[in-house]
Design a protein around this motif. Sequence first.
Motif, mmCIF file in Angstrom:
data_model
loop_
_atom_site.group_PDB
_atom_site.id
_atom_site.type_symbol
_atom_site.label_atom_id
_atom_site.label_comp_id
_atom_site.label_asym_id
_atom_site.label_seq_id
_atom_site.Cartn_x
_atom_site.Cartn_y
_atom_site.Cartn_z
ATOM 1 N N THR A 82 -7.846 10.483 -6.237
ATOM 2 C CA THR A 82 -7.087 10.937 -5.058
ATOM 3 C C THR A 82 -6.635 12.391 -5.148
ATOM 4 O O THR A 82 -6.781 13.147 -4.197
ATOM 5 C CB THR A 82 -5.847 10.016 -4.885
ATOM 6 N N VAL A 103 4.142 10.091 3.405
ATOM 7 C CA VAL A 103 2.719 10.457 3.320
ATOM 8 C C VAL A 103 1.960 9.837 4.489
ATOM 9 O O VAL A 103 1.124 10.483 5.124
ATOM 10 C CB VAL A 103 2.112 10.022 1.959
ATOM 11 N N GLN A 136 8.384 7.754 -0.319
ATOM 12 C CA GLN A 136 7.302 8.741 -0.428
ATOM 13 C C GLN A 136 6.057 8.243 0.319
ATOM 14 O O GLN A 136 5.423 8.985 1.065
ATOM 15 C CB GLN A 136 6.977 8.983 -1.918
ATOM 16 N N LEU A 186 -0.329 11.653 7.181
ATOM 17 C CA LEU A 186 -1.749 11.266 7.286
ATOM 18 C C LEU A 186 -2.129 10.988 8.736
ATOM 19 O O LEU A 186 -3.199 11.406 9.193
ATOM 20 C CB LEU A 186 -2.018 9.989 6.476
ATOM 21 N N ARG A 231 -14.380 15.731 -4.613
ATOM 22 C CA ARG A 231 -13.011 16.271 -4.608
ATOM 23 C C ARG A 231 -12.823 17.337 -5.688
ATOM 24 O O ARG A 231 -12.108 18.312 -5.493
ATOM 25 C CB ARG A 231 -12.003 15.127 -4.781
ATOM 26 N N HIS A 264 -12.180 9.893 2.791
ATOM 27 C CA HIS A 264 -11.648 8.560 2.518
ATOM 28 C C HIS A 264 -12.825 7.691 2.104
ATOM 29 O O HIS A 264 -13.895 7.768 2.723
ATOM 30 C CB HIS A 264 -10.981 7.937 3.749
ATOM 31 N N TRP A 324 0.836 -1.213 0.000
ATOM 32 C CA TRP A 324 0.000 0.000 0.000
ATOM 33 C C TRP A 324 0.874 1.267 0.000
ATOM 34 O O TRP A 324 0.608 2.208 -0.741
ATOM 35 C CB TRP A 324 -0.947 0.008 1.213
#
Length: 191
Positions: free
Chosen positions: A120, A86, A82, A90, A131, A154, A56
């Motif tokens: 996303t 993140v 990365q 988060l 979004r 989410h 993931w």
Amino acid sequence: MIEKTLVLIKPDGVQRGLIGEIILRFEKCGLKIIGIKMVYASRELAGKHYTDDEAWLKSVGEKSIKSYENQGKKLTVDPLTQGKQVREWLLDYITASPIVALILEGHNAVRNVRKIVGPTSPADAAPGTIRGDFTFDTPMLGDMQKRPVQNLIHASGSVEEAQTEIKIWFKPEEIHAWKRIDEDLLYREGN
Ligand code: TYD
């Protein structure tokens, strides 16, 4: 085909006063709310949701790279590094203020919710999606500010993910079976 899916209205959605606007879009589409609550998540709970599963983390990093490319830029770190960065942002972010957790139910609920939410990176999200309509944030802007991209929501990515995530956020007694009045139009007994 009747699925359940988990939605979180993240701190940016709550703080910007968009809870009602966001829920309205799901309800209008025909999805049924069978669980709803405001939660101030602990880091432990948030860590169960955004796990440190390597696959993931890499997929998040790869998405970052693609979104940079869409803006004509190059991300220089590798996907795993990365993704790990993140995830840290988060966890800080999602535990910083209350969020709203929802379970939505309906035909193809997972796919339909993702369609209403949009991709996303809000910069790549079409107008009409949540979004796309309520922000223009990008992963690159997030990276510059040392925070995750603020994309309001989410939503579970698959039925299996939804099953896992619902267990993280809801106790069985917080999930309610009831019937929407329009279900008789959509679903006929025995079919
Ligand atoms: P992901 O599960 O890939 O996206 P989605 O929420 O659309 O299922 O990523 C989880 C969250 O990580 C995403 O909602 C926001 C954050 N994120 C960033 O901050 N930067 C990024 O480059 C990516 C890909 C995600």
